[in-house]
Design a protein around this motif. Structure first.
Motif, PDB file in Angstrom:
ATOM      1  N   MET A  11      44.143 -12.802 -79.578  1.00 41.31           N
ATOM      2  CA  MET A  11      44.271 -11.600 -80.371  1.00 41.31           C
ATOM      3  C   MET A  11      44.066 -11.889 -81.860  1.00 41.31           C
ATOM      4  SD  MET A  11      44.777  -8.508 -79.697  1.00 41.31           S
ATOM      5  CE  MET A  11      45.641  -7.021 -79.899  1.00 41.31           C
ATOM      6  N   THR A  12      44.594 -13.018 -82.325  1.00 42.37           N
ATOM      7  CA  THR A  12      44.458 -13.371 -83.727  1.00 42.37           C
ATOM      8  C   THR A  12      42.998 -13.686 -84.079  1.00 42.37           C
ATOM      9  OG1 THR A  12      46.572 -14.477 -83.397  1.00 42.37           O
ATOM     10  CG2 THR A  12      45.550 -14.749 -85.519  1.00 42.37           C
ATOM     11  N   ALA A  13      42.301 -14.319 -83.156  1.00 47.50           N
ATOM     12  CA  ALA A  13      40.897 -14.655 -83.398  1.00 47.50           C
ATOM     13  C   ALA A  13      40.066 -13.383 -83.551  1.00 47.50           C
ATOM     14  CB  ALA A  13      40.350 -15.517 -82.270  1.00 47.50           C
ATOM     15  N   VAL A  14      40.391 -12.358 -82.799  1.00 49.83           N
ATOM     16  CA  VAL A  14      39.666 -11.084 -82.895  1.00 49.83           C
ATOM     17  C   VAL A  14      39.910 -10.451 -84.260  1.00 49.83           C
ATOM     18  CG1 VAL A  14      39.496  -8.757 -81.928  1.00 49.83           C
ATOM     19  CG2 VAL A  14      39.727 -10.715 -80.405  1.00 49.83           C
ATOM     20  N   ALA A  15      41.146 -10.512 -84.738  1.00 48.74           N
ATOM     21  CA  ALA A  15      41.470  -9.951 -86.050  1.00 48.74           C
ATOM     22  C   ALA A  15      40.749 -10.710 -87.156  1.00 48.74           C
ATOM     23  CB  ALA A  15      42.979  -9.978 -86.274  1.00 48.74           C
ATOM     24  N   VAL A  16      40.667 -12.024 -87.038  1.00 49.92           N
ATOM     25  CA  VAL A  16      39.974 -12.832 -88.038  1.00 49.92           C
ATOM     26  C   VAL A  16      38.484 -12.500 -88.031  1.00 49.92           C
ATOM     27  CG1 VAL A  16      39.294 -15.189 -88.628  1.00 49.92           C
ATOM     28  CG2 VAL A  16      41.666 -14.697 -88.032  1.00 49.92           C
ATOM     29  N   LEU A  17      37.891 -12.396 -86.851  1.00 51.36           N
ATOM     30  CA  LEU A  17      36.469 -12.048 -86.754  1.00 51.36           C
ATOM     31  C   LEU A  17      36.194 -10.652 -87.306  1.00 51.36           C
ATOM     32  CD1 LEU A  17      35.486 -13.538 -83.291  1.00 51.36           C
ATOM     33  CD2 LEU A  17      34.817 -14.335 -85.556  1.00 51.36           C
TER      34      LEU A  17
END
Length: 110
Positions: free
Chosen positions: A1-7
């Motif tokens: 989930m955090t990786a999606v927010a960063v992207l």
């Protein structure tokens, strides 16, 4: 989930930077197999002629040269696929516009 927010955040920043850079571009010349083509703005005729000569001499078939407005004046920016050996000759034929916003002149009467 955090990786999606960063992207998603990186994508928003990339789009914003694209809009900022697009607004500062004075003119853009794209090199194609047929020679340089103006894709934005109106470059000086002498610079476009110099680009034709340099493209022929160095065999340039792809790449871009952009004139970008900065706080210090105008600068040339080159795409990554434009050969390093052709960049300095392009700078040599480019004549930057004079700095400043005009001379002002006499006050209008009437």
């Amino acid at each position: 989930m955090t990786a999606v927010a960063v992207l998603a955040g990186l994508a928003v920043i990339a789009v914003f930077m694209g809009f900022v850079m697009h607004g500062r571009t004075v003119y853009c010349i794209t090199f194609e197999a047929d020679g340089p083509v103006v894709t934005r703005g109106t470059p000086p005729a002498g610079f476009l002629s110099g680009c034709r000569d340099i493209a022929r001499l160095y065999g340039i078939t792809e790449g871009q040269v952009r004139c970008v407005r900065t706080a210090a004046g105008h600068r040339l920016r080159f795409s990554r696929n434009l050969p390093e050996r052709a960049r300095q000759p392009l700078r040599n034929v480019w004549e930057p516009p004079p700095p400043g916003g005009g001379g002002g002149g006499a006050r209008a009467r009437g």
